[in-house]
Design a protein around this motif. Structure first.
Motif, PDB file in Angstrom:
ATOM      1  N   PHE A 153       0.860  -1.185   0.000  1.00  0.00           N
ATOM      2  CA  PHE A 153       0.000   0.000   0.000  1.00  0.00           C
ATOM      3  C   PHE A 153       0.897   1.236   0.000  1.00  0.00           C
ATOM      4  O   PHE A 153       1.526   1.567   1.001  1.00  0.00           O
ATOM      5  N   ALA A 168      -9.648   0.313   2.981  1.00  0.00           N
ATOM      6  CA  ALA A 168      -8.658  -0.625   2.437  1.00  0.00           C
ATOM      7  C   ALA A 168      -8.336  -1.720   3.448  1.00  0.00           C
ATOM      8  O   ALA A 168      -8.287  -2.910   3.107  1.00  0.00           O
ATOM      9  N   THR A 244      -1.625  -1.165  -3.885  1.00  0.00           N
ATOM     10  CA  THR A 244      -2.798  -0.356  -3.583  1.00  0.00           C
ATOM     11  C   THR A 244      -2.397   1.103  -3.446  1.00  0.00           C
ATOM     12  O   THR A 244      -1.334   1.413  -2.902  1.00  0.00           O
TER      13      THR A 244
END
Length: 278
Positions: A153, A168, A244
Motif C-alpha cells: 500500500f 482498504a 494499492t
C-alpha cells in the motif's frame, strides 16, 4: 463481499478481469455482475422511431449473443452471474451502476504499458477510477492463480487519507491479506529524515489504530528517486501480489504519481493495482 461488478467489452483484457473476479467471488461467496456498455450513438437514437427501435433491438440481440459466448468459461461454473447491457457511452457511469446495484468492488482490465500512471490516464479505466466510490481493481494480464496474500500500500500517512485507509484495511482483512504500508522518501525538497518520517507514521497510527498497529499490517520506509520506483522495488522485494493506492476523484492520480517512469519499472507494471478513493 456480496457483489463484484465487471465492465466488459468482450476483449482479452476484460476476460482477464472476469477471471480474477471469479476467483475473488469464490473466496468471498459473491455474485458477479457483468456490464457491457452498448453505447448506441446519438445518430441512431435520433432517427425516426421505428428505425431507431429496430436498430437498438438488433444491437441488444447481438450483445446478448456475445454475452452467451463470452461467459461460457469453466472458471465461472457454479458462480451466480448477472448480466446487463447499458446504453452508456461515458464510462463514469460505471461507478453509478456499481452504487445502484450494491457492488462493493469493480474489477477492470487494462492494456496500459507506459508505467503505473499511464495505466489510467486518458483511458476508460482512469475515468472509472476517478468517479467510482467503491474500490477499483485493475488487471493488466491473465492471472489464473490470482491471490491477495501480500499487498503493498503506497501511503502518505496523512490524516485526510484515514477514511480510505480504513476501507482498504477492512477489504484486505476479508481477504486475510498481509498489508505493507510503504512510505517513499524522495530526494530534493521533498526529502525527510528518518525521525520526521517516523513522527508522521506514529501520528497516523495513533489516529487510525489508537497507537497499536494490527499484527497483519507492516510499515516500511524506503528511499528512491520517484514514488513509482520505490513502490515497485519494494513490491518486488517482498513478492507482493498487488499494489494499492489512494486517489482523489477531482485530480485522478496525477497528485500522487509525478515524473517519468524508467523502462525497467514499466516492465513490472503488470502487477494488479487497486485504488481507494479519498
Amino acid at each position: 463481499m456480496n457483489r463484484i461488478l465487471v465492465p466488459v467489452d468482450f476483449s482479452e483484457h476484460s476476460a482477464n478481469a472476469l477471471e480474477v473476479a471469479a476467483q475473488l467471488a469464490k473466496k468471498t461467496n459473491a455474485e458477479i455482475m457483468v456490464v457491457h456498455m452498448l453505447g448506441i450513438s446519438d445518430a441512431v437514437l435520433t432517427k425516426d422511431e421505428s428505425q431507431s427501435f429496430m436498430e437498438a433491438k438488433f444491437y441488444m440481440k447481438l450483445a446478448k449473443k456475445r454475452f452467451a459466448e463470452f461467459l461460457d468459461k469453466p472458471y465461472l461454473k457454479d458462480l451466480k452471474i448477472t448480466e446487463t447491457v447499458q446504453n452508456y457511452t461515458v464510462f463514469t457511469e460505471i461507478g453509478q451502476i456499481a452504487k445502484e446495484n450494491g457492488a462493493e468492488l469493480i474489477v477492470m482490465g487494462s492494456h496500459g504499458t507506459s508505467g503505473l500512471s499511464e495505466i489510467f490516464v486518458g483511458s476508460n479505466t482512469e475515468k472509472v477510477v476517478r468517479s467510482a466510490e467503491v474500490p477499483v481493481l485493475v488487471i493488466k494480464k491473465q492471472r489464473s492463480d490470482f491471490k491477495m496474500e501480500k499487498v503493498v500500500f503506497a501511503f502518505d500517512f496523512r490524516v485526510e487519507s484515514t477514511e480510505a485507509y480504513h476501507r482498504a484495511v477492512n477489504f484486505f482483512s476479508q481477504m486475510k491479506a498481509q498489508l505493507h504500508l510503504v512510505h517513499v522518501n524522495l530526494p530534493g525538497v521533498q526529502f525527510m529524515n528518518t525521525t520526521e518520517i517516523q513522527k508522521d507514521i506514529d501520528g497516523f497510527i495513533r489516529v487510525a489504530h489508537h497507537g497499536e498497529l494490527p499484527a497483519h499490517i507492516h510499515v516500511a520506509m524506503v528511499s528512491d528517486y520517484s514514488v513509482e520506483d520505490g513502490v515497485y522495488n519494494y513490491a518486488k522485494k517482498v513478492d507482493a501480489d498487488a499494489i494499492t493506492i489512494t486517489t482523489h476523484g477531482r485530480s485522478g492520480l496525477a497528485h500522487f504519481f509525478k515524473g517519468s517512469i524508467g523502462e525497467d519499472i514499466a516492465n513490472h507494471v503488470d502487477l494488479p493495482v487497486m485504488t481507494f478513493k479519498i
